[in-house]
Design an enzyme around this catalytic site. Structure first.
Site, PDB file in Angstrom:
ATOM      1  N   CYS A 162      13.569  10.769   6.353  1.00 22.01           N
ATOM      2  CA  CYS A 162      13.597  10.175   7.692  1.00 22.01           C
ATOM      3  C   CYS A 162      14.974  10.323   8.343  1.00 22.01           C
ATOM      4  CB  CYS A 162      13.220   8.715   7.612  1.00 22.01           C
ATOM      5  SG  CYS A 162      14.198   7.832   6.386  1.00 22.01           S
ATOM      6  N   GLY A 218       7.333   4.464   7.987  1.00 23.31           N
ATOM      7  CA  GLY A 218       6.456   5.599   8.273  1.00 23.31           C
ATOM      8  C   GLY A 218       6.778   6.173   9.639  1.00 23.31           C
ATOM      9  N   GLY A 237       4.156   3.159  13.715  1.00 28.52           N
ATOM     10  CA  GLY A 237       4.995   1.966  13.882  1.00 28.52           C
ATOM     11  C   GLY A 237       4.734   1.290  15.219  1.00 28.52           C
ATOM     12  N   LYS A 262       0.848  -1.200   0.000  1.00 26.52           N
ATOM     13  CA  LYS A 262       0.000   0.000   0.000  1.00 26.52           C
ATOM     14  C   LYS A 262       0.882   1.248   0.000  1.00 26.52           C
ATOM     15  CE  LYS A 262      -1.936   2.492   3.219  1.00 26.52           C
ATOM     16  NZ  LYS A 262      -1.762   3.822   2.600  1.00 26.52           N
ATOM     17  N   GLU A 280      10.841  15.129  15.529  1.00 29.92           N
ATOM     18  CA  GLU A 280      11.013  15.070  14.079  1.00 29.92           C
ATOM     19  C   GLU A 280      10.045  16.053  13.428  1.00 29.92           C
ATOM     20  OE1 GLU A 280       9.560  11.634  11.841  1.00 29.92           O
ATOM     21  OE2 GLU A 280      11.480  11.618  10.785  1.00 29.92           O
ATOM     22  N   GLU A 323      10.713   0.661   9.752  1.00 29.69           N
ATOM     23  CA  GLU A 323      11.637   1.765   9.433  1.00 29.69           C
ATOM     24  C   GLU A 323      10.902   3.048   9.794  1.00 29.69           C
ATOM     25  OE1 GLU A 323      14.631   1.462   8.284  1.00 29.69           O
ATOM     26  OE2 GLU A 323      14.765  -0.441   7.228  1.00 29.69           O
TER      27      GLU A 323
HETATM   28  P1  NAD Z   1       2.587   7.706   8.474  1.00 31.06           P
HETATM   29  O1  NAD Z   1       3.045   6.763   9.512  1.00 31.06           O
HETATM   30  O2  NAD Z   1       1.489   8.637   8.799  1.00 31.06           O
HETATM   31  O3  NAD Z   1       2.083   6.914   7.179  1.00 31.06           O
HETATM   32  C1  NAD Z   1       2.896   5.967   6.523  1.00 31.06           C
HETATM   33  C2  NAD Z   1       2.005   4.990   5.808  1.00 31.06           C
HETATM   34  O4  NAD Z   1       1.235   4.280   6.779  1.00 31.06           O
HETATM   35  C3  NAD Z   1       1.002   5.586   4.836  1.00 31.06           C
HETATM   36  O5  NAD Z   1       0.876   4.719   3.741  1.00 31.06           O
HETATM   37  C4  NAD Z   1      -0.296   5.610   5.661  1.00 31.06           C
HETATM   38  O6  NAD Z   1      -1.459   5.555   4.874  1.00 31.06           O
HETATM   39  C5  NAD Z   1      -0.147   4.351   6.482  1.00 31.06           C
HETATM   40  N1  NAD Z   1      -0.837   4.374   7.774  1.00 31.06           N
HETATM   41  C6  NAD Z   1      -1.198   5.437   8.525  1.00 31.06           C
HETATM   42  N2  NAD Z   1      -1.761   5.018   9.695  1.00 31.06           N
HETATM   43  C7  NAD Z   1      -1.732   3.653   9.665  1.00 31.06           C
HETATM   44  C8  NAD Z   1      -2.126   2.645  10.582  1.00 31.06           C
HETATM   45  N3  NAD Z   1      -2.663   2.944  11.763  1.00 31.06           N
HETATM   46  N4  NAD Z   1      -1.916   1.355  10.244  1.00 31.06           N
HETATM   47  C9  NAD Z   1      -1.346   1.014   9.067  1.00 31.06           C
HETATM   48  N5  NAD Z   1      -0.959   1.933   8.148  1.00 31.06           N
HETATM   49  C10 NAD Z   1      -1.132   3.241   8.447  1.00 31.06           C
HETATM   50  O7  NAD Z   1       3.897   8.451   7.990  1.00 31.06           O
HETATM   51  P2  NAD Z   1       4.035   9.554   6.865  1.00 31.06           P
HETATM   52  O8  NAD Z   1       3.613  10.839   7.427  1.00 31.06           O
HETATM   53  O9  NAD Z   1       3.399   9.080   5.601  1.00 31.06           O
HETATM   54  O10 NAD Z   1       5.612   9.509   6.605  1.00 31.06           O
HETATM   55  C11 NAD Z   1       6.491  10.228   7.327  1.00 31.06           C
HETATM   56  C12 NAD Z   1       7.179   9.373   8.357  1.00 31.06           C
HETATM   57  O11 NAD Z   1       7.834   8.262   7.731  1.00 31.06           O
HETATM   58  C13 NAD Z   1       8.275  10.111   9.086  1.00 31.06           C
HETATM   59  O12 NAD Z   1       8.186   9.877  10.452  1.00 31.06           O
HETATM   60  C14 NAD Z   1       9.548   9.518   8.506  1.00 31.06           C
HETATM   61  O13 NAD Z   1      10.655   9.629   9.345  1.00 31.06           O
HETATM   62  C15 NAD Z   1       9.160   8.125   8.238  1.00 31.06           C
HETATM   63  N6  NAD Z   1      10.043   7.506   7.227  1.00 31.06           N
HETATM   64  C16 NAD Z   1      10.962   6.585   7.654  1.00 31.06           C
HETATM   65  C17 NAD Z   1      11.834   6.003   6.744  1.00 31.06           C
HETATM   66  C18 NAD Z   1      12.849   4.987   7.181  1.00 31.06           C
HETATM   67  O14 NAD Z   1      13.384   4.278   6.329  1.00 31.06           O
HETATM   68  N7  NAD Z   1      13.156   4.884   8.454  1.00 31.06           N
HETATM   69  C19 NAD Z   1      11.768   6.364   5.400  1.00 31.06           C
HETATM   70  C20 NAD Z   1      10.828   7.311   5.005  1.00 31.06           C
HETATM   71  C21 NAD Z   1       9.964   7.871   5.951  1.00 31.06           C
END
Ligand code: NAD
Length: 479
Positions: free
Chosen positions: A290, A234, A239, A182, A387, A256
């Site tokens: 990230c 995310g 997470g 997704k 962050e 991640e």
């Molecule tokens: P997010 O956690 O809001 O969303 C990430 C994904 O998860 C999206 O596809 C979203 O639709 C889905 N999602 C949201 N809530 C969910 C739930 N309860 N259960 C399952 N899926 C769910 O994050 P974001 O705002 O899209 O991305 C930014 C974050 O991602 C930042 O914190 C960043 O540091 C992190 N990130 C980490 C890495 C890494 O490799 N460590 C890489 C890129 C981004």
């Protein structure tokens, strides 16, 4: 934008976007059982691009069933036949890379020169790299009995949509697994375009399924009991919720998550290069990275000079139309993310730090934010701890290597760190004592499929890339 004159240079590759996209399940684009669609917008213009299916639990069921059905035949395929599919996909990505880069920029807001010159080459490299592993897994884990984990549910964010997809799908397929992925709700278009490429390359139906939608679709996917493994990239908050959902299920999980990475500049560093490293460390991809080097620690005796030179360099950054080949800093991915960043900037000033931002007018439409830095930052300030995921740098200082290590490790995260010094022994000592999954020396934000990437503490667990990244997608001696 700056006072420097330059002629606009818009990207000219035309890209077709359909009026509506379904879900990619069992090798076909199908209408969602939910009957619902969500508009995806160009964050640089606020104009809708198209509408995309919103998967519900029933759609997730169908996608997981398709991946399950495809698993046995895919596992049984010879390793070299699996490799051929991955090589084919990698080459097709290269052939269609201009189109994919344009689509990525339209949907995400990132500058075209970054999607074209940084993201797309790396996306292809990930598929090439993992194609090479397919028939060599026994050399990665000598003497062990290896099996694929099974059906993998993968959820990715919006900052590097295609790259995060490649990090997830390439190793999963190389190790003989099938996938339901997704993408994020604000950046679904390149994943759907890749579904077309999978089809063009003859990938058997069901080996990769792409379901689109928001958090509800993500929740339904990660909680599905038909999965053998979940991989999530995310926010730390989501997470943690996923870790709680999967606890006790026996399913494999890799996370991640977020970061607040330290970037350390010693007085003996090559200063011109260090300035460029800091610029790419925090303003690459609008800071929506990230592992961004969002906490800058400069040795006290060069602090003043370093900051003055960094401010001068900031003034040359061109903020604006992401489709312009000269643009350095594009649009923030969404209105919500822009508001979040602006909230932190206000908080920085309110808590007593001093803000400096690059000048010039911003486009009147779209979600833009000027790169900025804060001096007079205390480690207790919110902007030094949380962050922000935007173009905001917190600058602090240190006197000794010991103090630099202590300050750098004073965080709940542990994704990356950067060190600039010309002294080899000092660099090695710092690398040994910094608590981060990735440590860059005299560079920053450099990625390679053969190098493992991942975090400590609240930045998650598990590695992606390298030999270590394969571990997440294999049962080694039954585990
Ligand atoms: P997010 O956690 O809001 O969303 C990430 C994904 O998860 C999206 O596809 C979203 O639709 C889905 N999602 C949201 N809530 C969910 C739930 N309860 N259960 C399952 N899926 C769910 O994050 P974001 O705002 O899209 O991305 C930014 C974050 O991602 C930042 O914190 C960043 O540091 C992190 N990130 C980490 C890495 C890494 O490799 N460590 C890489 C890129 C981004």
């Amino acid at each position: 934008m700056t006072d420097i004159e330059y002629a606009p240079a818009p990207e000219t590759v035309p890209v077709e976007i359909a009026a509506r996209y379904g879900l990619f399940i069992d090798g076909h684009f199908v209408a969602p059982r939910s009957g619902k669609y969500r508009v995806t917008t160009n964050p640089a213009t606020e104009q809708p691009l198209t509408e995309v299916a919103e998967a519900n639990a029933k759609d997730v069921d169908l996608a997981v069933a398709s991946a399950r059905k495809a698993l046995k035949p895919w596992m049984k395929l010879s390793a070299s036949a699996r490799a051929q599919f991955l090589f084919r996909i990698a080459r097709r990505i290269q052939e269609r890379s201009r189109e994919l880069a344009v689509l990525e920029t339209l949907d995400s807001g990132k500058p075209i020169k970054e999607s074209r010159d940084d993201d797309l080459p790396l996306v292809a490299q990930h598929f090439f790299h993992h194609a090479g592993w397919c028939d060599k897994l026994a050399y990665a884990f000598p003497g062990a009995k290896l099996e694929p984990v099974g059906v993998c549910g993968q959820v990715i964010p919006w900052n590097f949509p295609l790259l995060m997809l490649a990090w997830k799908i390439a190793p999963a397929l190389a190790c003989g697994n099938t996938v339901v992925l997704k993408p994020a709700e604000t950046t679904p278009l390149t994943a759907l375009r890749l579904a077309e490429i999978f089809d063009e390359c003859g990938l058997p139906p069901g080996v990769v399924n792409i379901i689109t939608g928001g958090p509800e679709a993500g929740k339904a996917l990660i909680a599905h009991d038909g999965l053998d493994k979940v991989a999530f990239t995310g926010s730390t908050e989501v997470g943690k919720a996923i870790a709680a959902t999967l606890a006790g299920t026996g399913r494999k999980l890799t996370l991640e998550l977020g970061g607040k990475s330290p970037h350390i500049i010693f007085a003996d560093a090559a200063i011109d290069q260090a300035i460029e490293g800091v610029v790419s460390g925090i303003w690459f991809n609008q800071g929506e990275v990230c592992c961004a080097g969002s906490r800058l620690f400069v040795e006290e005796r060069i602090l003043h000079t370093f900051i003055e030179r960094l401010k001068a360099r900031m003034q040359t950054l061109r903020v604006g139309d992401p489709m312009d080949k000269n643009t350095d800093v594009g649009a923030i991915n969404s209105k919500e993310q822009l508001e979040r960043i602006q909230h932190f900037i206000k908080l920085g000033a309110a808590e007593g730090a001093t803000q400096f931002e690059c000048g010039g007018a911003l486009p009147t439409k779209g979600y833009f934010c000027r790169p900025c830095l804060f001096t007079n930052v205390q480690p207790s300030h919110t902007i030094a701890r949380e962050e922000i995921f935007g173009p905001v740098l917190s600058v602090m200082s240190f006197r000794t290597p010991e103090e630099a290590i202590q300050r750098a490790n004073n965080t709940n995260y542990g994704l990356s760190a950067g060190v600039w010094t010309e002294k080899g022994a000092k660099a090695l000592e710092m690398a040994a004592r910094l608590k981060a999954g990735v440590i860059w020396l005299n560079t920053f934000n450099r990625f390679d499929p053969s190098a493992p990437f991942g975090g400590y503490r609240e930045s998650g667990f598990g590695r992606e890339g390298g030999r270590q990244g394969l571990r997440a997608y294999l049962k080694v001696d039954g585990r």
